[in-house]
Motif scaffolding. Structure first.
Motif, short mmCIF file in Angstrom:
data_model
loop_
_atom_site.label_atom_id
_atom_site.label_comp_id
_atom_site.label_asym_id
_atom_site.label_seq_id
_atom_site.Cartn_x
_atom_site.Cartn_y
_atom_site.Cartn_z
N LEU A 1 22.02 -1.32 -23.00
CA LEU A 1 20.81 -0.95 -23.74
C LEU A 1 21.13 0.25 -24.62
CD1 LEU A 1 17.19 -0.87 -22.44
CD2 LEU A 1 18.11 1.18 -23.53
N TRP B 1 18.37 -4.21 -26.95
CA TRP B 1 19.17 -4.85 -25.92
C TRP B 1 19.32 -6.32 -26.28
CZ3 TRP B 1 14.03 -3.52 -25.06
CH2 TRP B 1 13.15 -4.58 -24.78
N ASP B 2 20.16 -7.02 -25.54
CA ASP B 2 20.40 -8.45 -25.77
C ASP B 2 19.43 -9.25 -24.91
OD1 ASP B 2 21.31 -11.01 -26.07
OD2 ASP B 2 23.33 -10.64 -25.29
N ILE C 1 21.91 -4.91 -18.00
CA ILE C 1 22.12 -5.15 -19.42
C ILE C 1 22.51 -3.86 -20.14
CG2 ILE C 1 20.60 -7.15 -19.66
CD1 ILE C 1 18.47 -5.14 -20.73
#
Length: 406
Positions: free
Chosen positions: A345, A363-364, A343
């Motif tokens: 970040l 983050w997602d 991911i």
């Protein structure tokens, strides 16, 4: 370390007190803080201690001593009335002589590195900071919502050193026409930086005050530190300090060493999951029980970009791991899935002096949930590992989530 010292007046009329706060290192650039109209009260001492933590040798001189020594007021109605009376009786010319005396006294102290001294002021002190740039040998001056600067704009041609002014748009003590004159006169002058804070009233940076506005106060502080460091320091290798912190977190996985890179009362906030801790005790427990020893063995950080400011580092990276252990700070309560996760970040790291003060980590979370199999990307406009892949390769398709809805 904090103490009272005596400062000799330059006109031979006596001496006056000053509150001295030293950084933990014991030395640093000097900073004279010009008080509000309430004297050297708890607010001014807290500000002094705050800037000492930033690495400065800080001196707050008692500027009301010629009327009444050691004034220390609160913010009750009676205190306001007394403060205005003292302000009305304040001899500005003598006050500036006392400011120069404080600057000289601080510059002569052995704790002050390279004999560099700046001035920082609030309210009454905000105007004195402006005048310090015009009349004293201070190396830099920063003023917050100075009252009466418009009446002293005739001295603007005497500004010799860098000057930063923080102006509250709706300051009840600085009407719009006065604010406009200040901006029109000073804007664009070499070494002068002006910042107007929309919608803000007087004392927006006074912690706990009626008009305190944390976002504006934080932005102003960042700009103040940039101005001070640019002129007098102290300058630290924030990038190297952050790298060392990460080494202790993810390399040696040593909680005490990690905490040793931080201020006495730090905080960490992982924004998507609201995990972390505020204060040494809570954060130490969080690192011990939920973070440092909870990341999977193959965890890696892949740097993408880094921006280093006066007191912050912003890191863009890929955070990669195989979900072989529970990760309480990112996936609380989720049993290991064995899935690979990558991911993007973003870490916003704030320092005070040479110690890390806080981490804001973004983050997602939807992408994480997709990659561990807890969220179906067919049902929602979310993406999995594709977000990480596109960060590395901008030629990959854009707008794929929008196309799914057509």
């Amino acid at each position: 370390m904090q103490q009272k010292i005596r400062i000799q007046a330059t006109d031979g009329s006596g001496s006056f007190n000053g509150y001295l706060a030293l950084p933990k290192s014991g030395s640093g650039p000097g900073l004279v803080i010009a008080q509000e109209i309430f004297g050297i009260n708890h607010t001014m001492r807290e500000v002094a201690d705050y800037y000492a933590e930033e690495g400065y040798v800080v001196l707050v001189p008692d500027l009301f001593w010629r009327q009444e020594p050691d004034v220390e007021l609160g913010y009750s109605e009676a205190d306001w009335q007394r403060a205005f009376a003292l302000y009305g009786g304040f001899d500005e010319a003598k006050g500036m002589e006392d400011m120069q005396a404080a600057i000289t006294a601080l510059r002569q102290r052995p704790e002050v590195q390279d004999k560099k001294v700046g001035v920082l002021g609030f309210c009454l002190g905000g105007k004195l900071a402006y005048l310090a740039a015009c009349r004293t040998d201070a190396d830099v001056a920063v003023g917050y919502y100075g009252v009466g600067i418009d009446a002293a704009l005739g001295e603007a041609d005497h500004i010799k050193r860098p000057l930063t002014l923080h102006i509250a748009e709706l300051d009840k003590f600085c009407p719009p026409e006065a604010r406009d004159r200040i901006v029109q006169t000073l804007q664009g002058r070499p070494g002068v930086s002006l910042y107007v804070y929309p919608g803000m009233d007087h004392a927006f940076a006074r912690n706990g005050g009626e008009h305190f506005h944390k976002p504006s106060a934080l932005m102003a502080h960042e700009r103040s530190i940039a101005a001070l460091k640019g002129a007098i320091g102290p300058n630290y290798d924030l990038s190297a300090l952050w790298d060392k912190h990460c080494e202790y977190e993810f390399g040696t996985r040593n909680v005490d060493d990690t905490m040793g890179t931080m201020v006495a009362e730090p905080y960490v906030n992982h924004i998507p999951t609201m995990t972390g801790g505020v204060g040494y005790k809570a954060l130490h427990a969080f690192y011990t029980n939920h973070f440092v020893n909870s990341n999977p063995p193959d965890t890696s950080l892949v740097p993408i970009s880094r921006t280093v400011g006066a007191s912050q580092v912003v890191d863009e990276m890929l955070f990669c791991f195989t979900h072989t252990t529970e990760i309480p700070w990112m996936l609380p309560g989720v049993a290991p899935t064995g899935k690979r996760v990558e991911i993007p970040l973003l870490a916003v790291i704030k320092f005070r002096g040479d110690k890390l003060y806080h981490e804001h980590i973004y983050w997602d979370q939807a992408s994480v949930l997709v990659q561990v199999g807890l969220l179906d990307p067919k049902l929602l406009p979310v993406a999995g590992v594709e977000t990480a892949r596109k960060l590395l390769d901008e030629t990959l398709p854009s707008n794929t989530l929008m196309e799914k809805t057509r």
